[in-house]
Design a protein around this motif. Structure first.
Motif, PDB file in Angstrom:
ATOM      1  N   THR A 147       0.847  -1.187   0.000  1.00  0.00           N
ATOM      2  CA  THR A 147       0.000   0.000   0.000  1.00  0.00           C
ATOM      3  C   THR A 147       0.883   1.238   0.000  1.00  0.00           C
ATOM      4  OG1 THR A 147      -0.104   0.031   2.428  1.00  0.00           O
ATOM      5  CG2 THR A 147      -1.870  -1.141   1.266  1.00  0.00           C
ATOM      6  N   GLY A 148       0.256   2.380  -0.196  1.00  0.00           N
ATOM      7  CA  GLY A 148       0.999   3.631  -0.139  1.00  0.00           C
ATOM      8  C   GLY A 148       1.946   3.805  -1.306  1.00  0.00           C
ATOM      9  N   ALA A 149       3.100   4.406  -1.022  1.00  0.00           N
ATOM     10  CA  ALA A 149       4.041   4.780  -2.079  1.00  0.00           C
ATOM     11  C   ALA A 149       4.542   3.592  -2.880  1.00  0.00           C
ATOM     12  CB  ALA A 149       5.236   5.519  -1.459  1.00  0.00           C
ATOM     13  N   ASN A 150       4.591   2.411  -2.269  1.00  0.00           N
ATOM     14  CA  ASN A 150       5.133   1.241  -2.950  1.00  0.00           C
ATOM     15  C   ASN A 150       4.060   0.247  -3.378  1.00  0.00           C
ATOM     16  OD1 ASN A 150       7.728   2.289  -2.466  1.00  0.00           O
ATOM     17  ND2 ASN A 150       7.752   1.381  -0.425  1.00  0.00           N
ATOM     18  N   ALA A 151       2.805   0.672  -3.413  1.00  0.00           N
ATOM     19  CA  ALA A 151       1.722  -0.210  -3.842  1.00  0.00           C
ATOM     20  C   ALA A 151       1.950  -0.655  -5.281  1.00  0.00           C
ATOM     21  CB  ALA A 151       0.384   0.507  -3.719  1.00  0.00           C
ATOM     22  N   THR A 152       1.854  -1.960  -5.506  1.00  0.00           N
ATOM     23  CA  THR A 152       2.233  -2.542  -6.792  1.00  0.00           C
ATOM     24  C   THR A 152       1.146  -3.461  -7.319  1.00  0.00           C
ATOM     25  OG1 THR A 152       4.571  -2.472  -6.138  1.00  0.00           O
ATOM     26  CG2 THR A 152       3.990  -3.946  -7.963  1.00  0.00           C
ATOM     27  N   LEU A 153       0.915  -3.393  -8.632  1.00  0.00           N
ATOM     28  CA  LEU A 153       0.015  -4.315  -9.309  1.00  0.00           C
ATOM     29  C   LEU A 153       0.852  -5.218 -10.197  1.00  0.00           C
ATOM     30  CD1 LEU A 153      -2.965  -5.145  -9.945  1.00  0.00           C
ATOM     31  CD2 LEU A 153      -2.792  -3.639 -11.943  1.00  0.00           C
ATOM     32  N   LEU A 154       0.777  -6.531  -9.960  1.00  0.00           N
ATOM     33  CA  LEU A 154       1.481  -7.524 -10.763  1.00  0.00           C
ATOM     34  C   LEU A 154       0.519  -8.090 -11.792  1.00  0.00           C
ATOM     35  CD1 LEU A 154       3.212  -9.366  -7.782  1.00  0.00           C
ATOM     36  CD2 LEU A 154       4.238  -7.630  -9.271  1.00  0.00           C
TER      37      LEU A 154
ATOM     38  N   GLY B 189      -6.460   8.369  -9.588  1.00  0.00           N
ATOM     39  CA  GLY B 189      -5.574   7.750  -8.615  1.00  0.00           C
ATOM     40  C   GLY B 189      -6.152   6.602  -7.822  1.00  0.00           C
ATOM     41  N   HIS B 190      -7.367   6.169  -8.118  1.00  0.00           N
ATOM     42  CA  HIS B 190      -7.963   5.040  -7.397  1.00  0.00           C
ATOM     43  C   HIS B 190      -7.093   3.797  -7.560  1.00  0.00           C
ATOM     44  CE1 HIS B 190     -10.990   2.037  -6.211  1.00  0.00           C
ATOM     45  NE2 HIS B 190     -11.732   3.037  -5.736  1.00  0.00           N
ATOM     46  N   GLU B 191      -7.041   2.963  -6.518  1.00  0.00           N
ATOM     47  CA  GLU B 191      -6.331   1.685  -6.653  1.00  0.00           C
ATOM     48  C   GLU B 191      -6.991   0.850  -7.740  1.00  0.00           C
ATOM     49  OE1 GLU B 191      -4.845   0.538  -2.190  1.00  0.00           O
ATOM     50  OE2 GLU B 191      -7.006   0.569  -2.570  1.00  0.00           O
ATOM     51  N   LEU B 192      -6.184   0.266  -8.578  1.00  0.00           N
ATOM     52  CA  LEU B 192      -6.710  -0.580  -9.637  1.00  0.00           C
ATOM     53  C   LEU B 192      -7.235  -1.898  -9.073  1.00  0.00           C
ATOM     54  CD1 LEU B 192      -3.774   0.210 -12.013  1.00  0.00           C
ATOM     55  CD2 LEU B 192      -6.146   0.913 -12.398  1.00  0.00           C
ATOM     56  N   LEU B 193      -6.629  -2.335  -7.983  1.00  0.00           N
ATOM     57  CA  LEU B 193      -7.049  -3.562  -7.318  1.00  0.00           C
ATOM     58  C   LEU B 193      -6.710  -3.392  -5.838  1.00  0.00           C
ATOM     59  CD1 LEU B 193      -8.205  -6.376  -8.167  1.00  0.00           C
ATOM     60  CD2 LEU B 193      -5.850  -7.215  -8.200  1.00  0.00           C
ATOM     61  N   ALA B 194      -7.616  -3.853  -4.978  1.00  0.00           N
ATOM     62  CA  ALA B 194      -7.376  -3.713  -3.540  1.00  0.00           C
ATOM     63  C   ALA B 194      -6.186  -4.553  -3.113  1.00  0.00           C
ATOM     64  CB  ALA B 194      -8.622  -4.118  -2.760  1.00  0.00           C
ATOM     65  N   CYS B 195      -5.451  -4.061  -2.140  1.00  0.00           N
ATOM     66  CA  CYS B 195      -4.246  -4.747  -1.669  1.00  0.00           C
ATOM     67  C   CYS B 195      -4.545  -6.190  -1.257  1.00  0.00           C
ATOM     68  CB  CYS B 195      -3.662  -3.978  -0.485  1.00  0.00           C
ATOM     69  SG  CYS B 195      -2.167  -4.703   0.192  1.00  0.00           S
ATOM     70  N   ASN B 196      -3.647  -7.085  -1.667  1.00  0.00           N
ATOM     71  CA  ASN B 196      -3.704  -8.519  -1.343  1.00  0.00           C
ATOM     72  C   ASN B 196      -4.883  -9.238  -1.973  1.00  0.00           C
ATOM     73  OD1 ASN B 196      -1.336  -8.491   0.219  1.00  0.00           O
ATOM     74  ND2 ASN B 196      -2.454  -7.869   2.047  1.00  0.00           N
ATOM     75  N   THR B 197      -5.448  -8.655  -3.025  1.00  0.00           N
ATOM     76  CA  THR B 197      -6.504  -9.352  -3.754  1.00  0.00           C
ATOM     77  C   THR B 197      -6.003  -9.735  -5.142  1.00  0.00           C
ATOM     78  OG1 THR B 197      -7.450  -7.290  -4.592  1.00  0.00           O
ATOM     79  CG2 THR B 197      -8.334  -8.145  -2.529  1.00  0.00           C
ATOM     80  N   VAL B 198      -6.688 -10.703  -5.738  1.00  0.00           N
ATOM     81  CA  VAL B 198      -6.316 -11.197  -7.059  1.00  0.00           C
ATOM     82  C   VAL B 198      -7.537 -11.184  -7.963  1.00  0.00           C
ATOM     83  CG1 VAL B 198      -4.448 -12.642  -6.188  1.00  0.00           C
ATOM     84  CG2 VAL B 198      -6.729 -13.602  -6.386  1.00  0.00           C
TER      85      VAL B 198
END
Length: 391
Positions: free
Chosen positions: A70-77, A96-105
């Motif tokens: 999350t935050g500055a290092n939030a990453t989408l693989l 700027g919305h998250e493309l996918l919630a953290c830890n979800t697939v």
């Protein structure tokens, strides 16, 4: 007195004590483990360089997507059309919305923002921006996702969000001959356990770097692997670690010392009689056993909270057998993990006392010294360092 602006907000005298020669040094200042400002600094500096974000096997098939951090290092693989995995900043180019919630697939032929339905191709190019088709001057090619440096090394995925860390080959310099024989990219992960610990991520890594505590809290481990055996390595890159031997008559690390699988093909006699414990600085712990590879992936959540995912990987032909039972390894390490977690959480509670002061390192804690000085140099030298700066 604190260091100048830009370095970590820790006492300068405490930092100097941590960097003193081994045998004279102290642990990191208390603030390093309990101060939210130090935690935030680490996220902006230490974790903005190369860190592990998971395993390639987590992304199965074209279109597989996973959000980490999350935050500055939030990453989408994302696994793309050409079967190549890419990493993007997990932020839509619209609002700027998250493309996918953290830890979800998820899985799909497009990356779709759930806020206003902007969609992107799997290579990050903008596919569609609703209602922008007739907007004069709108150039879709200007609004692709921000791609991050990613390397797939032996199946583990490493991302450099800053794009400014050393070349990855320098990060893992000296590791190929140690890790390569186990061929972890060819193993199959068959079990995972997730733990959320009330402790700082560095406490976990420091605990992993020594067996000074093993006789006291790990009777099962100590029966199979003598706490005073082995030695630590002197590696050129950012990793550190060492090996410990397995007692005569035992085959692997399990409650009985017996293996429920088979040895990894091609290992040397030394590799068959020992376990290699590596710290993939800053957040991956890798344990190379004769018959399986175990990893602990740490995700720092707060100064006093860390998520750890432990995974066990075995040779594919063994894992494919319908009667294969990995519990001989999983149960042993789940027990050992929980013994460690109790100790680490107790350390964190102790460090929360205003009376806590950095202690000295025992002669058997040279591995801890390697880790502490790595962190201390990062604090002093503003985080992302070249190899020359580290030395």
């Amino acid at each position: 007195m604190f260091k100048q602006q830009g370095s970590a907000p820790v006492p300068a005298d405490g930092l100097a004590a941590a960097l003193a020669p081994f045998g004279q040094s102290r642990m990191l200042p208390r603030e390093a483990y309990v101060d939210p400002a130090v935690f935030a600094w680490e996220q902006d500096h230490i974790f903005s360089g190369w860190s592990c974000v998971g395993h390639a096997a987590d992304l199965v098939g074209v279109g597989a997507q996973k959000a980490v951090g999350t935050g500055a290092n939030a990453t989408l693989l994302v696994r793309g059309e050409n079967d190549v995995i890419r990493a993007f900043a997990n932020t839509c180019r619209h609002r700027g919305h998250e493309l996918l919630a953290c830890n979800t697939v998820t899985k799909g032929r497009s990356i779709v923002c759930p806020y206003h339905s902007w969609s992107y191709r799997l290579d990050g190019r903008l596919r569609n921006a609703p209602s922008f088709g007739d907007v004069e001057g709108f150039q879709p090619e200007e609004f692709g996702l921000a791609e991050l440096r990613l390397v797939n090394w032996h199946g583990w995925l490493f991302v450099d969000p800053s794009g400014q860390d050393v070349e990855f080959a320098e990060h893992v310099e000296g590791l190929e001959e140690i890790v390569g024989p186990y061929r972890p990219e060819e193993l199959t992960v068959v079990a995972r356990h997730s733990y959320e610990l009330a402790t700082n991520w560095k406490v976990i890594a420091e605990n992993y770097q020594e067996c000074y505590h093993c006789s006291a809290i790990h009777p099962e481990l100590s029966r199979i692997s003598p706490p005073t055996s082995g030695e630590n390595l002197d590696l050129k890159g950012s990793w550190m670690g060492g090996w410990m031997s397995i007692v005569e008559g035992a085959e692997t690390m399990s409650l009985t010392g017996k293996s429920g699988g088979v040895a990894i093909a091609g290992l040397s006699e030394r590799e068959l009689r020992s376990v290699m414990y590596l710290v993939g600085y800053p957040n991956l712990l890798v344990s190379l056993h004769p018959d399986y590879v175990m990893t602990h992936l740490m995700t720092p959540l707060a100064a006093d909270r860390t998520h750890v995912e432990c995974a066990w990987a075995f040779p594919k032909d063994v894992a494919a057998q319908p009667d294969f039972d990995p519990s001989y390894a999983v149960d042993f390490w789940d027990l050992t993990n929980r013994q460690d977690w109790a100790a680490c959480e107790s350390v964190q509670r102790g460090l929360s006392s205003p009376h806590a002061r950095p202690g000295p390192l025992a002669p058997d804690e040279d591995g801890v010294y390697q880790f502490v000085t790595r962190v201390a140099r990062a604090y002093r030298d503003f985080g992302v360092l070249s190899t020359a700066q580290r030395d």
